[in-house]
Write a protein that holds these residues in place. Structure first.
Motif, PDB file in Angstrom:
ATOM      1  N   SER A 189      36.078  42.299  36.612  1.00  0.00           N
ATOM      2  CA  SER A 189      36.843  43.019  35.877  1.00  0.00           C
ATOM      3  C   SER A 189      38.345  42.854  36.339  1.00  0.00           C
ATOM      4  CB  SER A 189      36.371  44.635  35.934  1.00  0.00           C
ATOM      5  OG  SER A 189      37.119  45.488  35.106  1.00  0.00           O
ATOM      6  N   MET A 190      38.537  43.141  37.691  1.00  0.00           N
ATOM      7  CA  MET A 190      39.822  42.986  38.264  1.00  0.00           C
ATOM      8  C   MET A 190      40.307  41.638  38.000  1.00  0.00           C
ATOM      9  SD  MET A 190      39.859  45.111  41.862  1.00  0.00           S
ATOM     10  CE  MET A 190      38.412  44.144  42.578  1.00  0.00           C
ATOM     11  N   ALA A 191      39.696  40.670  38.234  1.00  0.00           N
ATOM     12  CA  ALA A 191      40.325  39.260  37.810  1.00  0.00           C
ATOM     13  C   ALA A 191      40.440  39.053  36.351  1.00  0.00           C
ATOM     14  CB  ALA A 191      39.045  38.092  38.224  1.00  0.00           C
ATOM     15  N   THR A 192      39.590  39.677  35.397  1.00  0.00           N
ATOM     16  CA  THR A 192      39.817  39.512  34.076  1.00  0.00           C
ATOM     17  C   THR A 192      41.119  40.018  33.864  1.00  0.00           C
ATOM     18  OG1 THR A 192      37.513  39.486  33.585  1.00  0.00           O
ATOM     19  CG2 THR A 192      38.754  39.924  31.773  1.00  0.00           C
ATOM     20  N   SER A 193      41.322  41.590  33.848  1.00  0.00           N
ATOM     21  CA  SER A 193      42.580  42.450  33.831  1.00  0.00           C
ATOM     22  C   SER A 193      43.894  41.643  34.352  1.00  0.00           C
ATOM     23  CB  SER A 193      42.604  43.482  34.582  1.00  0.00           C
ATOM     24  OG  SER A 193      41.251  44.491  33.939  1.00  0.00           O
ATOM     25  N   LEU A 194      43.853  40.867  35.556  1.00  0.00           N
ATOM     26  CA  LEU A 194      45.033  40.363  36.015  1.00  0.00           C
ATOM     27  C   LEU A 194      45.045  38.873  35.205  1.00  0.00           C
ATOM     28  CD1 LEU A 194      44.123  40.865  39.736  1.00  0.00           C
ATOM     29  CD2 LEU A 194      46.125  41.618  38.555  1.00  0.00           C
ATOM     30  N   ALA A 195      43.991  38.292  34.901  1.00  0.00           N
ATOM     31  CA  ALA A 195      44.311  37.005  34.003  1.00  0.00           C
ATOM     32  C   ALA A 195      45.047  37.214  32.638  1.00  0.00           C
ATOM     33  CB  ALA A 195      43.040  36.435  33.581  1.00  0.00           C
ATOM     34  N   ILE A 196      44.619  38.498  31.964  1.00  0.00           N
ATOM     35  CA  ILE A 196      45.306  38.796  30.826  1.00  0.00           C
ATOM     36  C   ILE A 196      47.042  39.031  30.916  1.00  0.00           C
ATOM     37  CG2 ILE A 196      45.187  40.650  28.981  1.00  0.00           C
ATOM     38  CD1 ILE A 196      42.433  41.010  29.313  1.00  0.00           C
ATOM     39  N   VAL A 197      47.092  39.948  32.140  1.00  0.00           N
ATOM     40  CA  VAL A 197      48.600  40.191  32.305  1.00  0.00           C
ATOM     41  C   VAL A 197      49.337  39.240  32.733  1.00  0.00           C
ATOM     42  CG1 VAL A 197      49.911  41.198  34.028  1.00  0.00           C
ATOM     43  CG2 VAL A 197      47.934  42.723  33.288  1.00  0.00           C
ATOM     44  N   LYS A 198      48.702  37.931  33.341  1.00  0.00           N
ATOM     45  CA  LYS A 198      49.471  36.873  33.698  1.00  0.00           C
ATOM     46  C   LYS A 198      49.684  35.964  32.409  1.00  0.00           C
ATOM     47  CE  LYS A 198      48.706  34.091  37.137  1.00  0.00           C
ATOM     48  NZ  LYS A 198      47.998  32.934  37.792  1.00  0.00           N
ATOM     49  N   ALA A 199      48.800  36.072  31.633  1.00  0.00           N
ATOM     50  CA  ALA A 199      48.746  35.083  30.419  1.00  0.00           C
ATOM     51  C   ALA A 199      49.948  35.853  29.331  1.00  0.00           C
ATOM     52  CB  ALA A 199      47.441  34.998  29.606  1.00  0.00           C
ATOM     53  N   LEU A 200      49.991  37.194  29.341  1.00  0.00           N
ATOM     54  CA  LEU A 200      50.763  37.852  28.474  1.00  0.00           C
ATOM     55  C   LEU A 200      51.932  37.813  28.896  1.00  0.00           C
ATOM     56  CD1 LEU A 200      48.773  40.982  27.260  1.00  0.00           C
ATOM     57  CD2 LEU A 200      49.176  38.662  26.111  1.00  0.00           C
ATOM     58  N   LYS A 201      52.405  37.776  30.344  1.00  0.00           N
ATOM     59  CA  LYS A 201      53.828  37.597  30.810  1.00  0.00           C
ATOM     60  C   LYS A 201      54.375  36.424  30.455  1.00  0.00           C
ATOM     61  CE  LYS A 201      53.591  40.479  35.097  1.00  0.00           C
ATOM     62  NZ  LYS A 201      53.549  40.432  36.597  1.00  0.00           N
TER      63      LYS A 201
ATOM     64  N   LEU B  81      42.281  40.124  46.008  1.00  0.00           N
ATOM     65  CA  LEU B  81      42.037  40.628  44.651  1.00  0.00           C
ATOM     66  C   LEU B  81      42.489  41.981  44.367  1.00  0.00           C
ATOM     67  CD1 LEU B  81      41.575  39.025  41.652  1.00  0.00           C
ATOM     68  CD2 LEU B  81      39.226  39.660  42.103  1.00  0.00           C
ATOM     69  N   LYS B  82      41.866  42.673  45.038  1.00  0.00           N
ATOM     70  CA  LYS B  82      42.091  44.232  44.913  1.00  0.00           C
ATOM     71  C   LYS B  82      43.322  44.460  45.104  1.00  0.00           C
ATOM     72  CE  LYS B  82      39.441  47.196  47.701  1.00  0.00           C
ATOM     73  NZ  LYS B  82      40.463  48.361  47.986  1.00  0.00           N
ATOM     74  N   LEU B  83      43.971  44.074  46.196  1.00  0.00           N
ATOM     75  CA  LEU B  83      45.443  44.504  46.470  1.00  0.00           C
ATOM     76  C   LEU B  83      46.224  44.048  45.198  1.00  0.00           C
ATOM     77  CD1 LEU B  83      45.484  43.664  50.230  1.00  0.00           C
ATOM     78  CD2 LEU B  83      45.613  45.781  49.389  1.00  0.00           C
TER      79      LEU B  83
ATOM     80  N   CYS C 221      42.032  32.579  37.944  1.00  0.00           N
ATOM     81  CA  CYS C 221      41.718  33.850  38.611  1.00  0.00           C
ATOM     82  C   CYS C 221      40.550  33.972  39.289  1.00  0.00           C
ATOM     83  CB  CYS C 221      41.962  35.066  37.819  1.00  0.00           C
ATOM     84  SG  CYS C 221      43.680  35.620  37.488  1.00  0.00           S
ATOM     85  N   GLU C 222      39.351  33.226  38.651  1.00  0.00           N
ATOM     86  CA  GLU C 222      38.137  33.096  39.063  1.00  0.00           C
ATOM     87  C   GLU C 222      37.933  32.632  40.621  1.00  0.00           C
ATOM     88  OE1 GLU C 222      34.090  30.407  38.621  1.00  0.00           O
ATOM     89  OE2 GLU C 222      35.840  30.071  37.104  1.00  0.00           O
ATOM     90  N   ASN C 223      39.167  31.721  41.063  1.00  0.00           N
ATOM     91  CA  ASN C 223      39.032  31.023  42.281  1.00  0.00           C
ATOM     92  C   ASN C 223      39.112  32.113  43.444  1.00  0.00           C
ATOM     93  OD1 ASN C 223      39.205  28.584  41.490  1.00  0.00           O
ATOM     94  ND2 ASN C 223      41.450  28.689  41.259  1.00  0.00           N
ATOM     95  N   PHE C 224      39.441  33.469  43.256  1.00  0.00           N
ATOM     96  CA  PHE C 224      39.399  34.593  44.018  1.00  0.00           C
ATOM     97  C   PHE C 224      37.997  35.056  44.257  1.00  0.00           C
ATOM     98  CE2 PHE C 224      43.889  35.007  42.999  1.00  0.00           C
ATOM     99  CZ  PHE C 224      44.481  35.588  44.100  1.00  0.00           C
ATOM    100  N   LEU C 225      37.265  35.008  43.025  1.00  0.00           N
ATOM    101  CA  LEU C 225      35.928  35.160  43.399  1.00  0.00           C
ATOM    102  C   LEU C 225      35.313  33.879  44.213  1.00  0.00           C
ATOM    103  CD1 LEU C 225      35.248  36.489  39.817  1.00  0.00           C
ATOM    104  CD2 LEU C 225      36.104  37.725  41.800  1.00  0.00           C
ATOM    105  N   ALA C 226      35.328  32.960  43.720  1.00  0.00           N
ATOM    106  CA  ALA C 226      34.491  31.768  44.281  1.00  0.00           C
ATOM    107  C   ALA C 226      34.819  31.438  45.701  1.00  0.00           C
ATOM    108  CB  ALA C 226      35.078  30.541  43.495  1.00  0.00           C
TER     109      ALA C 226
ATOM    110  N   LYS D  58      42.641  30.054  30.348  1.00  0.00           N
ATOM    111  CA  LYS D  58      43.212  29.258  31.323  1.00  0.00           C
ATOM    112  C   LYS D  58      43.337  30.107  32.449  1.00  0.00           C
ATOM    113  CE  LYS D  58      46.826  26.177  32.594  1.00  0.00           C
ATOM    114  NZ  LYS D  58      47.121  27.064  34.035  1.00  0.00           N
ATOM    115  N   GLU D  59      44.138  31.206  32.505  1.00  0.00           N
ATOM    116  CA  GLU D  59      44.300  32.306  33.623  1.00  0.00           C
ATOM    117  C   GLU D  59      43.206  32.766  34.289  1.00  0.00           C
ATOM    118  OE1 GLU D  59      47.110  32.371  35.021  1.00  0.00           O
ATOM    119  OE2 GLU D  59      48.532  31.535  33.460  1.00  0.00           O
ATOM    120  N   LEU D  60      42.246  32.907  33.316  1.00  0.00           N
ATOM    121  CA  LEU D  60      40.820  33.550  33.664  1.00  0.00           C
ATOM    122  C   LEU D  60      40.326  32.515  34.877  1.00  0.00           C
ATOM    123  CD1 LEU D  60      38.706  35.740  33.864  1.00  0.00           C
ATOM    124  CD2 LEU D  60      37.504  34.821  31.856  1.00  0.00           C
ATOM    125  N   GLN D  61      40.362  31.240  34.246  1.00  0.00           N
ATOM    126  CA  GLN D  61      39.788  30.090  35.082  1.00  0.00           C
ATOM    127  C   GLN D  61      40.424  30.145  36.547  1.00  0.00           C
ATOM    128  OE1 GLN D  61      40.211  27.327  32.230  1.00  0.00           O
ATOM    129  NE2 GLN D  61      38.098  26.983  31.951  1.00  0.00           N
TER     130      GLN D  61
END
Length: 243
Positions: free
Chosen positions: A75-87, A184-186, A172-177, A167-170
């Motif tokens: 959920s955090m990675a997805t939210s941050l990916a959206i923010v990164k993309a919209l920026k 990611l939480k910070l 941000c997924e690296n933080f999980l992998a 693209k940004e989700l892909q």
């Protein structure tokens, strides 16, 4: 990325979940629709959208690198990916309203619904549904809803936005992998709406109280510091930020 485009569907999340149950799906299979007739949000809320005006899509994501109790990391990675993309589209004042609403200029422009797919008791995949208000400008008197066009005056291409977010989700997924869940939480907490600002909250019975958002727990609960200087954790059903 494999993209399925539909003219209308009840819910892109439901459609992808049915596809996953009937066979093997490719990672990052995307279902995108012009009209979603029964879009769903957090806690069973209904998400309504004018046909052809907004971005309504879901992503199938294989996710075995985190445990099912760590799903909030996605959920955090997805939210941050959206923010990164919209920026990258110069959308101003972007913040994440816990748990995963995206705000611009204090208006909700995007909601996220993530549903886990469990196999043999373990997290196997997830369906990530996103509803982004893009070119719609009338929200029927909803005071906190807004769209990208409403905020910037620009008309946006839905396909371009979708590709940018995936693209940004892909990325941000690296933080999980790589199991960089604390980093990611910070990063997520840094982008939290009204963090460290005095705010009013409603509890599950409707009672109001003051507090400060200090962050989130590893399980995704909201950490609030109240007037007695004690920090408490709340889940989604227990507290609501009033703004």
């Amino acid at each position: 990325m494999h993209i399925i485009k539909l003219n209308a569907i009840d819910s892109t999340n439901s459609y992808l979940k049915e596809l996953s149950a009937s066979g093997i799906l490719h990672d990052y299979t995307v279902v995108m629709t012009r009209e979603q007739t029964r879009g769903r949000g957090q806690m069973g809320t209904v998400w309504n959208s004018h046909p052809g005006k907004n971005l309504t899509f879901s992503v199938y994501k294989k996710i075995s690198c985190i445990r099912k109790e760590e799903i909030f990391s996605l959920s955090m990675a997805t939210s941050l990916a959206i923010v990164k993309a919209l920026k990258k589209f110069n959308i101003p004042g972007l913040r994440i309203k816990w748990p995963n609403d995206i705000l611009s200029a204090n208006k909700k422009v995007c909601g996220v619904l993530i549903e886990s797919i469990i196999k043999k008791g373990e997290l196997d995949a997830a369906v990530i549904g996103m509803g982004l208000n893009v070119n719609q400008t009338d929200f029927g008197g909803l005071p906190h809803a807004g769209s990208l066009k409403q905020i910037t005056g620009v008309t946006y291409n839905l396909d371009e936005l979708m590709h940018a977010i995936v693209k940004e989700l892909q990325d941000c997924e690296n933080f999980l992998a790589e199991r960089k869940l604390n980093e990611l939480k910070l990063w997520y907490e840094k982008n939290l709406f009204r963090r460290d600002k005095p705010s009013t909250f409603a509890d599950k019975d409707g009672g109001l109280f003051m507090g400060f958002i200090r962050g989130v727990s590893d399980a995704g609960k909201l950490i609030l510091e109240q007037e007695d200087a004690v920090r408490r954790e709340y889940d989604l059903k227990e507290v609501r930020l009033m703004y």
